[in-house]
Design an enzyme around this catalytic site. Structure first.
Site, mmCIF file in Angstrom:
data_model
loop_
_atom_site.group_PDB
_atom_site.id
_atom_site.type_symbol
_atom_site.label_atom_id
_atom_site.label_comp_id
_atom_site.label_asym_id
_atom_site.label_seq_id
_atom_site.Cartn_x
_atom_site.Cartn_y
_atom_site.Cartn_z
ATOM 1 N N ASP A 103 0.702 -1.341 -0.117
ATOM 2 C CA ASP A 103 -0.056 0.049 -0.133
ATOM 3 C C ASP A 103 0.851 1.130 0.116
ATOM 4 O O ASP A 103 2.070 1.302 0.493
ATOM 5 C CB ASP A 103 -0.989 -0.105 1.340
ATOM 6 C CG ASP A 103 -1.900 -1.194 1.159
ATOM 7 O OD1 ASP A 103 -2.086 -1.458 -0.132
ATOM 8 O OD2 ASP A 103 -2.381 -1.784 2.267
ATOM 9 N N GLU A 104 0.341 2.473 -0.376
ATOM 10 C CA GLU A 104 1.145 3.647 -0.243
ATOM 11 C C GLU A 104 1.464 3.901 1.106
ATOM 12 O O GLU A 104 2.721 4.557 0.856
ATOM 13 C CB GLU A 104 -0.066 4.871 -0.835
ATOM 14 C CG GLU A 104 0.520 6.121 -0.489
ATOM 15 C CD GLU A 104 0.214 6.866 0.755
ATOM 16 O OE1 GLU A 104 1.169 7.544 1.131
ATOM 17 O OE2 GLU A 104 -0.816 6.423 1.329
#
Length: 233
Positions: A103-104
């Site tokens: 994920d970011e």
């Protein structure tokens, strides 16, 4: 293999662009300027210097990136820069892609390759390749939480329990969690299912590959399939 073909295979542009690098005197081998695009070179242990940068020959590329926060594992990111922007142009041009995604807001070990068979080997659920995550939690971690994660928790999109392959408290508010699956937001959802919340997430290992402590966020290095596929020690 002919020099221009070697450069093309490594992602240095079109065949004409690769020939241009040679004619411009920008390719060296063992200190010697290579000036003939048709020169045959053995590829075993070959290291060229291209535009002043050492470049080892790899028939298939496999690199390890220390993913920083704020990057998306996508060729077409929506809200943040792509992790691909952290790699040199030849790797991008030869088509490497992330093996799985982070994920970011997740940091740590990300592998990228242009080897489709290796991507399948490392992401197929039947191979049970372990991935280790360091989890910072909002609330204190207790033995009951660890036990529930090991026994299995039910996520909202699947009635079958999802279990951690290994789990231990690594601090008062921290877990070390090993998974062999790759469901969407799996760590965050598993931790939420036992009444806690992920405040920080970092992947420290993928298969037998450990994130090198000296590799800074945003940095990358070559690795090989044998290391990644090696059993955990």
């Amino acid at each position: 293999m002919k020099l221009a073909q070697i450069l093309f295979s490594q992602g240095f542009g079109t065949r004409r662009a690769c020939e241009g690098l040679v004619w411009a005197g920008l390719v060296r081998h063992q200190g010697r300027v290579l000036d003939d695009p048709a020169e045959d070179l053995p590829t075993d242990a070959l290291v060229l210097e291209v535009e002043g940068r050492p470049w080892p020959f790899h028939a298939k590329a496999l690199v390890l990136l220390h993913k920083p926060i704020g990057y998306e594992c996508s060729q077409k990111p929506r809200h943040h820069p792509s992790v691909m922007t952290l790699l040199p142009a030849p790797l991008r041009q030869r088509g490497v892609q992330p093996i799985g995604r982070l994920d970011e807001d997740t940091t740590g070990l990300l592998l990228l390759t242009d080897d489709g068979a290796l991507i399948h080997r490392l992401t197929s659920p039947k191979h049970h390749v372990p991935k280790v995550y360091e989890v910072a939690c909002k609330h204190p971690v207790d033995e009951a939480m660890v036990a529930r994660l090991l026994a299995g928790v039910v996520l909202d999109d699947d009635p079958a329990p999802v279990r951690a392959a290994a789990c231990e408290a690594s601090g008062s508010h921290a877990l070390r969690l090993t998974l062999t699956e790759g469901k969407y937001h799996q760590v965050k959802r598993m931790v939420a299912a036992v009444g806690n919340r992920v405040e920080g997430l970092h992947r420290s290992r993928f298969g037998g590959q450990v994130l090198p402590p000296e590799l800074p966020p945003g940095g990358w290095t070559w690795t090989d399939a044998a290391t990644v596929l090696a059993p955990e020690r």
